[in-house]
Design a protein around this motif. Structure first.
Motif, mmCIF file in Angstrom:
data_model
loop_
_atom_site.group_PDB
_atom_site.id
_atom_site.type_symbol
_atom_site.label_atom_id
_atom_site.label_comp_id
_atom_site.label_asym_id
_atom_site.label_seq_id
_atom_site.Cartn_x
_atom_site.Cartn_y
_atom_site.Cartn_z
ATOM 1 N N ALA A 272 -13.898 -11.044 -12.206
ATOM 2 C CA ALA A 272 -12.485 -11.466 -12.135
ATOM 3 C C ALA A 272 -11.709 -10.697 -11.067
ATOM 4 O O ALA A 272 -10.799 -11.249 -10.438
ATOM 5 N N TRP A 273 -12.059 -9.428 -10.823
ATOM 6 C CA TRP A 273 -11.285 -8.629 -9.869
ATOM 7 C C TRP A 273 -11.384 -9.148 -8.436
ATOM 8 O O TRP A 273 -10.579 -8.781 -7.591
ATOM 9 N N LEU A 274 -12.362 -9.999 -8.153
ATOM 10 C CA LEU A 274 -12.440 -10.563 -6.794
ATOM 11 C C LEU A 274 -11.157 -11.298 -6.432
ATOM 12 O O LEU A 274 -10.746 -11.340 -5.273
ATOM 13 N N THR A 275 -10.499 -11.891 -7.455
ATOM 14 C CA THR A 275 -9.285 -12.668 -7.183
ATOM 15 C C THR A 275 -8.125 -11.768 -6.746
ATOM 16 O O THR A 275 -7.127 -12.259 -6.230
ATOM 17 N N GLU A 276 -8.278 -10.451 -6.957
ATOM 18 C CA GLU A 276 -7.226 -9.530 -6.487
ATOM 19 C C GLU A 276 -7.243 -9.406 -4.962
ATOM 20 O O GLU A 276 -6.285 -8.919 -4.364
ATOM 21 N N VAL A 277 -8.365 -9.800 -4.350
ATOM 22 C CA VAL A 277 -8.456 -9.774 -2.885
ATOM 23 C C VAL A 277 -7.954 -11.131 -2.406
ATOM 24 O O VAL A 277 -8.694 -12.116 -2.415
ATOM 25 N N CYS A 278 -6.669 -11.213 -2.060
ATOM 26 C CA CYS A 278 -6.050 -12.520 -1.845
ATOM 27 C C CYS A 278 -4.858 -12.435 -0.899
ATOM 28 O O CYS A 278 -4.449 -11.345 -0.507
ATOM 29 N N GLY A 279 -4.351 -13.589 -0.552
ATOM 30 C CA GLY A 279 -3.102 -13.671 0.198
ATOM 31 C C GLY A 279 -3.272 -14.098 1.645
ATOM 32 O O GLY A 279 -4.343 -14.007 2.212
ATOM 33 N N ASP A 280 -2.135 -14.576 2.218
ATOM 34 C CA ASP A 280 -2.128 -14.950 3.633
ATOM 35 C C ASP A 280 -2.031 -13.711 4.522
ATOM 36 O O ASP A 280 -2.374 -13.747 5.689
ATOM 37 N N SER A 281 -1.520 -12.636 3.952
ATOM 38 C CA SER A 281 -1.344 -11.394 4.707
ATOM 39 C C SER A 281 -1.759 -10.253 3.775
ATOM 40 O O SER A 281 -0.944 -9.685 3.059
ATOM 41 N N LEU A 282 -3.051 -9.965 3.777
ATOM 42 C CA LEU A 282 -3.610 -9.023 2.800
ATOM 43 C C LEU A 282 -3.169 -7.595 3.127
ATOM 44 O O LEU A 282 -3.323 -7.139 4.263
ATOM 45 N N ASP A 283 -2.644 -6.901 2.106
ATOM 46 C CA ASP A 283 -2.291 -5.483 2.259
ATOM 47 C C ASP A 283 -3.553 -4.664 1.953
ATOM 48 O O ASP A 283 -3.760 -4.222 0.833
ATOM 49 N N LEU A 284 -4.381 -4.468 2.982
ATOM 50 C CA LEU A 284 -5.676 -3.815 2.766
ATOM 51 C C LEU A 284 -5.491 -2.344 2.401
ATOM 52 O O LEU A 284 -6.185 -1.822 1.525
ATOM 53 N N ALA A 285 -4.547 -1.668 3.059
ATOM 54 C CA ALA A 285 -4.306 -0.252 2.729
ATOM 55 C C ALA A 285 -3.912 -0.114 1.258
ATOM 56 O O ALA A 285 -4.389 0.790 0.560
ATOM 57 N N GLY A 286 -3.050 -1.021 0.784
ATOM 58 C CA GLY A 286 -2.625 -0.989 -0.620
ATOM 59 C C GLY A 286 -3.771 -1.270 -1.563
ATOM 60 O O GLY A 286 -3.920 -0.626 -2.610
ATOM 61 N N LEU A 287 -4.612 -2.227 -1.185
ATOM 62 C CA LEU A 287 -5.779 -2.586 -2.017
ATOM 63 C C LEU A 287 -6.752 -1.406 -2.126
ATOM 64 O O LEU A 287 -7.254 -1.105 -3.209
ATOM 65 N N VAL A 288 -6.997 -0.740 -0.989
ATOM 66 C CA VAL A 288 -7.921 0.399 -0.988
ATOM 67 C C VAL A 288 -7.358 1.530 -1.851
ATOM 68 O O VAL A 288 -8.078 2.142 -2.641
ATOM 69 N N ALA A 289 -6.046 1.768 -1.713
ATOM 70 C CA ALA A 289 -5.413 2.842 -2.500
ATOM 71 C C ALA A 289 -5.519 2.533 -3.991
ATOM 72 O O ALA A 289 -5.815 3.417 -4.807
#
Ligand SMILES: [Fe+2]
Length: 292
Positions: A272-289
């Motif tokens: 299910a957590w794969l769906t957290e990787v989403c959006g037209d403009s992904l905040d990768l720094a925020g996701l990694v943090a």
């Protein structure tokens, strides 16, 4: 060792890094390598896009992330660097939607079979027909597709791999899939007969591919187990689905695979957590943090 495999990216390079970071964090594993099966969407500028890349790019802003990666804004670079602190750079093979001339030029300039394609070193292209050590696995790479009148495998690269010793390769990574793996919506058989012959000749332990944008496998060819991966981020809408299929631009089930080379188990990641990787403009720094 653990190797993550990613399906067709079509420019969504931040989603790809985000999926690898999340896979590692949420499964509590250490990735030794990340491999992408082609259609990374490696074009140096939007002007170089082919027609389908231009058409899909209009409605899918994240498909522009590959071009952004080549001259990254500070916030964009920060996200990529944060991801590369966590996961290895991504090795990729050519799909049918890349700027092949541009990629060839990078190899010529570097005089190398494996070259970084972006200034941050996040993505490294492997020229067709090469066998590279990937997390201890002898891994052969063959890009492009067999499609008469449109495209074919590079003859030299194909012949070189057909001349390699059977069993001399552990993993074969291609963009196209084996002949007969599926049918398209018009009932036409998909896959490459030439590739089937190569698999049957090389007999790697695993064959991993993309191109057809759906998960497929396991399929068995002698001692080889073959899997195909879905497109990493499905389009918002398709001609065939009455409802939008991916309005939030999430990473798609079946587009990420994890190979444990010790146990010899390959699994599709449908968590299910794969769906957290989403959006037209992904905040990768925020996701990694958040993943840390
Ligand atoms: Fe594709």
């Amino acid at each position: 060792m653990k190797i993550a495999f990613l399906g067709d990216v079509h420019g969504c390079v931040l989603h790809a890094l985000g999926a690898a970071v999340m896979l590692q964090a949420r499964r509590g594993v250490r990735l030794d390598a990340v491999v992408q099966v082609g259609d990374l969407g490696a074009y140096p500028t939007p002007e170089r896009y082919d027609e389908p890349s231009r058409r899909f790019g209009r409605d899918h802003p994240a498909q522009g992330d590959f071009v952004r990666l080549l001259d990254p804004a500070p916030g964009f670079a920060e996200g990529v660097r944060a991801a590369l602190d966590e996961v290895p750079a991504v090795l990729f093979v050519s799909g049918n939607h890349e700027d092949h001339e541009w990629l060839d030029g990078l190899h010529e300039a570097a005089g190398a079979d494996v070259v970084p394609v972006d200034p941050l070193g996040a993505y490294r292209h492997v020229a067709c027909g090469n066998v590279v050590d990937v997390a201890g696995e002898r891994t052969a790479f063959l890009g492009l597709i067999e499609s008469p009148g449109y495209m074919d495998f590079e003859p030299d690269a194909y012949d070189r791999l057909m001349a390699a010793e059977p069993g001399g390769v552990d993993v074969l990574v291609t963009h196209d899939g084996p002949y007969g793996m599926s049918q398209n919506r018009h009932g036409e058989v998909q896959g490459s007969a030439k590739l089937t012959r190569l698999i049957e000749h090389l007999q790697p332990r695993f064959h991993i591919s993309g191109h057809y944008h759906h998960p497929n496998g396991p399929r068995y060819y002698g001692r080889t187990t073959s899997f195909a991966l879905a497109q990493l981020v499905r389009p918002r809408v398709t001609k065939w689905d009455p409802e939008p299929v991916n309005p939030e631009q999430r990473v798609t089930d079946g587009s990420v695979g994890l190979l444990d080379t010790e146990t010899g188990v390959f699994e599709y990641i449908d968590d299910a957590w794969l769906t957290e990787v989403c959006g037209d403009s992904l905040d990768l720094a925020g996701l990694v943090a958040a993943a840390r």
